[in-house]
Design an enzyme around this catalytic site. Structure first.
Site, PDB file in Angstrom:
ATOM      1  N   ARG A 219      11.803  -5.675   5.293  1.00  0.00           N
ATOM      2  CA  ARG A 219      11.510  -4.248   5.067  1.00  0.00           C
ATOM      3  C   ARG A 219      12.411  -3.337   5.896  1.00  0.00           C
ATOM      4  NH1 ARG A 219       5.625  -1.887   5.660  1.00  0.00           N
ATOM      5  NH2 ARG A 219       5.722  -2.941   7.670  1.00  0.00           N
TER       6      ARG A 219
ATOM      7  N   ARG B   8      10.872  -1.576  11.440  1.00  0.00           N
ATOM      8  CA  ARG B   8       9.731  -1.214  12.294  1.00  0.00           C
ATOM      9  C   ARG B   8       9.564  -2.195  13.460  1.00  0.00           C
ATOM     10  NH1 ARG B   8       4.680   0.107   8.413  1.00  0.00           N
ATOM     11  NH2 ARG B   8       3.671  -1.203   9.963  1.00  0.00           N
TER      12      ARG B   8
ATOM     13  N   ARG C 197      -9.999   1.053   8.183  1.00  0.00           N
ATOM     14  CA  ARG C 197      -9.562  -0.308   8.487  1.00  0.00           C
ATOM     15  C   ARG C 197     -10.604  -1.091   9.262  1.00  0.00           C
ATOM     16  NH1 ARG C 197      -3.685   0.350   8.529  1.00  0.00           N
ATOM     17  NH2 ARG C 197      -2.730  -1.582   9.145  1.00  0.00           N
TER      18      ARG C 197
ATOM     19  N   LYS D 184       0.839  -1.214   0.000  1.00  0.00           N
ATOM     20  CA  LYS D 184       0.000   0.000   0.000  1.00  0.00           C
ATOM     21  C   LYS D 184       0.867   1.254   0.000  1.00  0.00           C
ATOM     22  CE  LYS D 184      -2.024  -1.100   3.943  1.00  0.00           C
ATOM     23  NZ  LYS D 184      -1.391  -2.413   4.216  1.00  0.00           N
TER      24      LYS D 184
ATOM     25  N   ARG E 167      -0.861  -9.099  13.017  1.00  0.00           N
ATOM     26  CA  ARG E 167      -1.405  -8.083  12.094  1.00  0.00           C
ATOM     27  C   ARG E 167      -2.206  -8.754  10.977  1.00  0.00           C
ATOM     28  NH1 ARG E 167       4.027  -5.426  10.763  1.00  0.00           N
ATOM     29  NH2 ARG E 167       2.959  -4.372   9.057  1.00  0.00           N
TER      30      ARG E 167
END
Ligand code: AP5
Ligand code: MG
Ligand code: ZN
Length: 216
Positions: free
Chosen positions: A127, A160, A88, A13, A171
């Protein structure tokens, strides 16, 4: 153009919203980035959000809705915006409908980036994110030119807190339970456009451009 980027954690996203925002000249509004900025700046909102985020849980709707309302009223949103990671939950989608209704505007499309679970885990485990501008990299799939340094702004890259395996699995579960029902919500309104989120970043961007309302 008023768009929503929808999809599981790690679906891409942020990566695609950033490119679309440059292409269309409208702001990229990521609630996750806004929350992380608040944490970094030690605001009260950041303190309230942090424990939820680190566990991979959703931050309560009223906190998020208030934050988005303030942002959408800023002047740079006049010609459109790309929402990333919001709404969300069904109550958030209803709150967004009310906000847009009061402003006399409507969404143009909701893009759902579809990516299998195994690929999500691969993407999130590698990431790295820029501390300064929020750009996302991947150590293998989308590496920065210089390790640890952002190509865009020279900022420092970090991992993160919620990209640990435990938080990622939570998640994904939270996404399926609380966020997926929005697929039907926006399909009923005729706004949903499903996009294959696998392949190269350029390929996916091309697919999105091909699906933009009005062929922009
Ligand atoms: P948020 O920051 O929104 O996280 P998320 O939804 O879990 O999504 P991500 O940012 O992890 O993934 P992405 O889809 O942006 O993927 P990216 O482009 O980075 O939210 C974080 C937390 O904040 C939530 O858990 C919650 O606590 C809170 N929160 C936020 N919004 C909220 C809301 N509305 N309500 C309540 N709570 C909220 O890509 C991922 C990786 O893959 C990168 O490394 C990238 O380089 C790589 N990649 C991208 N595309 C490709 C490709 N095509 N091929 C290979 N690798 C790729
Ligand atoms: Mg993101
Ligand atoms: Zn940067």
């Amino acid at each position: 153009m008023r768009l929503v980027m929808f999809g599981a954690p790690g679906a891409g996203k942020g990566t695609q919203a950033k490119r679309l925002s440059e292409h269309l000249g409208v702001p990229h509004i990521s609630t996750g980035d806004m929350l992380r900025e608040n944490i970094e700046q030690r605001t009260e909102l950041g303190r309230a959000a942090r424990s939820y985020m680190d566990r991979g849980e959703l931050v309560p709707d009223d906190i998020i809705n208030g934050m988005v309302r303030v942002r959408l009223e800023e002047s740079d949103c006049e010609h459109g915006f790309i929402l990333d990671g919001y709404p969300r939950t069904i109550p958030q989608a209803e709150a967004l409908d009310r906000m847009l209704g009061e402003m006399g505007i409507e969404l143009d499309a909701v893009f759902d980036l579809e990516v299998p679970d195994e690929e999500i885990v691969r993407r999130l485990s590698g990431r790295r994110v820029c501390r300064q501008c929020g750009a996302s990299y991947h150590v293998v799939f989308n590496p920065p030119k210089q390790p640890g340094v952002c190509d865009v702004c020279g900022g420092q890259l970090y991992q993160r807190e919620d990209d640990t395996e435990e938080a990622v699995l939570n998640r994904i579960a939270v996404y399926k339970r609380k966020t997926k029902p929005l697929l039907e919500y926006y399909t009923r309104r005729g706004l949903m456009r499903t996009v294959d989120g696998t392949g190269s970043i350029d390929e996916i961007f091309g697919r999105l451009l091909g699906l933009l309302p009005g062929g922009k």
